[in-house]
Design a protein around this motif. Sequence first.
Motif, short mmCIF file in Angstrom:
data_model
loop_
_atom_site.label_atom_id
_atom_site.label_comp_id
_atom_site.label_asym_id
_atom_site.label_seq_id
_atom_site.Cartn_x
_atom_site.Cartn_y
_atom_site.Cartn_z
N PHE A 50 -13.08 46.27 -54.92
CA PHE A 50 -11.65 46.49 -55.10
C PHE A 50 -11.22 46.21 -56.54
O PHE A 50 -10.41 46.93 -57.11
CB PHE A 50 -10.84 45.59 -54.16
CG PHE A 50 -10.61 46.17 -52.79
CD1 PHE A 50 -9.87 47.33 -52.62
CD2 PHE A 50 -11.13 45.55 -51.66
CE1 PHE A 50 -9.66 47.87 -51.36
CE2 PHE A 50 -10.91 46.08 -50.40
CZ PHE A 50 -10.17 47.24 -50.25
N SER A 51 -11.77 45.15 -57.12
CA SER A 51 -11.32 44.72 -58.45
C SER A 51 -11.91 45.55 -59.57
O SER A 51 -11.20 45.96 -60.49
CB SER A 51 -11.69 43.24 -58.66
OG SER A 51 -11.10 42.42 -57.67
N LEU A 52 -13.21 45.82 -59.51
CA LEU A 52 -13.90 46.43 -60.64
C LEU A 52 -13.99 47.95 -60.56
O LEU A 52 -13.99 48.62 -61.61
CB LEU A 52 -15.32 45.85 -60.75
CG LEU A 52 -15.38 44.35 -61.04
CD1 LEU A 52 -16.82 43.86 -60.93
CD2 LEU A 52 -14.81 44.04 -62.42
N ILE A 53 -14.11 48.49 -59.36
CA ILE A 53 -14.26 49.95 -59.23
C ILE A 53 -12.94 50.61 -58.90
O ILE A 53 -12.47 51.49 -59.62
CB ILE A 53 -15.34 50.29 -58.18
CG1 ILE A 53 -16.71 49.83 -58.69
CG2 ILE A 53 -15.34 51.78 -57.88
CD1 ILE A 53 -17.86 50.09 -57.76
N GLU A 54 -12.29 50.14 -57.84
CA GLU A 54 -11.01 50.74 -57.50
C GLU A 54 -9.90 50.28 -58.45
O GLU A 54 -9.06 51.06 -58.88
CB GLU A 54 -10.62 50.41 -56.06
CG GLU A 54 -9.60 51.38 -55.50
CD GLU A 54 -8.96 50.89 -54.23
OE1 GLU A 54 -8.98 51.64 -53.26
OE2 GLU A 54 -8.44 49.76 -54.22
N GLY A 55 -9.91 48.99 -58.83
CA GLY A 55 -8.85 48.46 -59.69
C GLY A 55 -9.16 48.52 -61.17
O GLY A 55 -8.27 48.33 -62.00
N ASN A 56 -10.44 48.74 -61.52
CA ASN A 56 -10.86 48.85 -62.92
C ASN A 56 -10.46 47.63 -63.74
O ASN A 56 -10.10 47.73 -64.92
CB ASN A 56 -10.28 50.12 -63.55
CG ASN A 56 -11.11 50.59 -64.73
OD1 ASN A 56 -12.33 50.38 -64.77
ND2 ASN A 56 -10.47 51.21 -65.70
N GLU A 57 -10.53 46.44 -63.15
CA GLU A 57 -10.24 45.21 -63.88
C GLU A 57 -11.32 44.97 -64.93
O GLU A 57 -12.49 45.24 -64.68
CB GLU A 57 -10.19 44.03 -62.89
CG GLU A 57 -9.86 42.70 -63.53
CD GLU A 57 -9.76 41.57 -62.51
OE1 GLU A 57 -9.54 40.42 -62.92
OE2 GLU A 57 -9.89 41.85 -61.30
N GLU B 182 -15.23 40.91 -67.71
CA GLU B 182 -15.24 39.50 -68.06
C GLU B 182 -14.09 38.75 -67.41
O GLU B 182 -14.24 37.61 -66.95
CB GLU B 182 -15.21 39.30 -69.59
CG GLU B 182 -16.51 39.62 -70.30
CD GLU B 182 -16.75 41.14 -70.40
OE1 GLU B 182 -15.83 41.92 -70.10
OE2 GLU B 182 -17.89 41.52 -70.75
N LYS B 183 -12.91 39.39 -67.34
CA LYS B 183 -11.76 38.75 -66.72
C LYS B 183 -12.02 38.50 -65.23
O LYS B 183 -11.65 37.45 -64.69
CB LYS B 183 -10.51 39.62 -66.90
CG LYS B 183 -9.25 39.02 -66.30
CD LYS B 183 -8.06 39.94 -66.48
CE LYS B 183 -6.81 39.36 -65.80
NZ LYS B 183 -5.65 40.28 -65.92
N PHE B 184 -12.64 39.46 -64.58
CA PHE B 184 -12.94 39.32 -63.15
C PHE B 184 -13.92 38.16 -62.93
O PHE B 184 -13.72 37.33 -62.04
CB PHE B 184 -13.53 40.61 -62.60
CG PHE B 184 -14.06 40.49 -61.20
CD1 PHE B 184 -13.19 40.34 -60.13
CD2 PHE B 184 -15.43 40.50 -60.96
CE1 PHE B 184 -13.68 40.21 -58.82
CE2 PHE B 184 -15.92 40.37 -59.66
CZ PHE B 184 -15.04 40.23 -58.60
N LEU B 185 -14.98 38.10 -63.72
CA LEU B 185 -15.97 37.04 -63.57
C LEU B 185 -15.34 35.67 -63.81
O LEU B 185 -15.63 34.70 -63.10
CB LEU B 185 -17.12 37.26 -64.55
CG LEU B 185 -17.95 38.53 -64.32
CD1 LEU B 185 -18.95 38.72 -65.44
CD2 LEU B 185 -18.66 38.48 -62.98
N GLU B 186 -14.46 35.60 -64.80
CA GLU B 186 -13.77 34.35 -65.11
C GLU B 186 -12.88 33.94 -63.93
O GLU B 186 -12.84 32.76 -63.54
CB GLU B 186 -12.92 34.55 -66.37
CG GLU B 186 -12.46 33.28 -67.04
CD GLU B 186 -11.75 33.58 -68.35
OE1 GLU B 186 -10.73 32.92 -68.62
OE2 GLU B 186 -12.20 34.47 -69.08
N PRO C 259 -12.96 24.37 -64.18
CA PRO C 259 -13.88 25.51 -64.32
C PRO C 259 -13.67 26.27 -65.62
O PRO C 259 -12.55 26.52 -66.04
CB PRO C 259 -13.55 26.38 -63.11
CG PRO C 259 -12.79 25.49 -62.18
CD PRO C 259 -12.06 24.53 -63.06
N SER C 260 -14.77 26.65 -66.24
CA SER C 260 -14.71 27.47 -67.44
C SER C 260 -15.90 28.40 -67.45
O SER C 260 -17.04 27.98 -67.29
CB SER C 260 -14.76 26.58 -68.69
OG SER C 260 -14.88 27.37 -69.86
N MET C 261 -15.64 29.70 -67.62
CA MET C 261 -16.73 30.67 -67.68
C MET C 261 -16.24 31.92 -68.36
O MET C 261 -15.19 32.45 -68.02
CB MET C 261 -17.23 30.99 -66.26
CG MET C 261 -18.48 31.86 -66.26
SD MET C 261 -19.08 32.16 -64.58
CE MET C 261 -20.62 32.99 -64.94
#
Length: 413
Positions: free
Chosen positions: A304-311, A314-318, A365-367
């Motif tokens: 949903f986030s990366l393919i459909e939402g194109n987020e 790096e922001k998604f992983l964080e 948390p930090s990533m």
Amino acid sequence: MRQLQSGARFLTRGSQAVFVRGRSGIGKSALAREFLENSEIRFVHVSLKKYSTGDALIRMILQSLLRDLGLRSAPRCLSLAAVFDYVFDVARTSEFILCVDEADELGAADKTFWREFSGYWNRKSEKIRILLVFCVRKIDEGDVKSLKNSKIISLKPFSLVNIRKILFSSGAEATAEQCLLLHCLTGGVPRYVMTFVRRGAWEVKTACELFRSEDCYFRLEGERLLRDIFFASFASYAEILRKMSAGVQKRTDLQREFSGNVGGYLSKLEHEFHLVHRLDGVFGEKTVRKSRWAINDGFLIAWFSLIEGNEPFEKFLERRFAALAGQYLAETGAFESVGPWWDRSGRHELPLVALSRGKATVFLPSMWGEMPRAADFDRALRSFSETMDIPEHRICQKALSSENLFSFGFGNT
């Protein structure tokens, strides 16, 4: 595998029905194949085709019986349950294993199948010698409990520890960042994990390219899964899951952005489809109105986030790091409770807190970015101390990053 082998040994005393349950790609078929290939007992293996009619499924099962057991002929069966009644008659004089893959199709083609099957099984199972293995995406536990000599084996996704072992065996460094990356994109689903491993795509750039590639099945996989689960109601459920994957967790916020009554949909997503769960938080109040919601399936969150939402990747992983790190810390057994915390008002919250022997650890948390430290962090810390009745001197703060995550090892705090 041990549970299936135990079922085979049980044939000396009677029959057993085993349901191997798990979502698509979790490894049900692979487990069944490996079990059958190493079995010393005769077996029948039938893989049902999706969306088949009842008559087509009857033919598939009977043809497999004739082929694998060497039977000369089979009776004309007018229902799917009648096929299994015939199977039980064969098992009176010949012990064998019958494995039915994609067994959800039985109930989909005939709504009365499981009820009728239950009647035949409960009358005859103690007089025959057969191990039934049904590979299913979902099954009502109440239906299974009504069956004599039956059990459910639920297959779970790989944990971070599992993924770390797989990467090590594949010759990768198996850093925490690589393990988190694969878990974040795959949700630990074996089929998806092995796709990345076989392609050697466990670095951020190569993993991102593979996940979003037009030539890889990931791009279409999310929609296929959702349509298989929800059919005509696909759009409404997808709308709720889409909001959750973007970080909308409060029921009130979900209702604000949903056109219908969100309560009924959330109830079905939780109890019928098992796709979401209430996120009560560490030491939080377990009330319906205060609960937040989270998706169980990590792959769907990524889809949903990366393919459909194109987020941005790096922001998604964080954004996902705190939840994934929390899963790992819970697995270690080093803490009594691990998870997010928020106060009654919902104004103050901490992303990751752990409790052990009357002490609290607040992780920061930090990533793939700067350490997230809200302006009101100190007020949240004071509120946490007061609400949980834990003195401030018994609360420690620890930075948590992809580099030091695995230093919080099993039994180590």
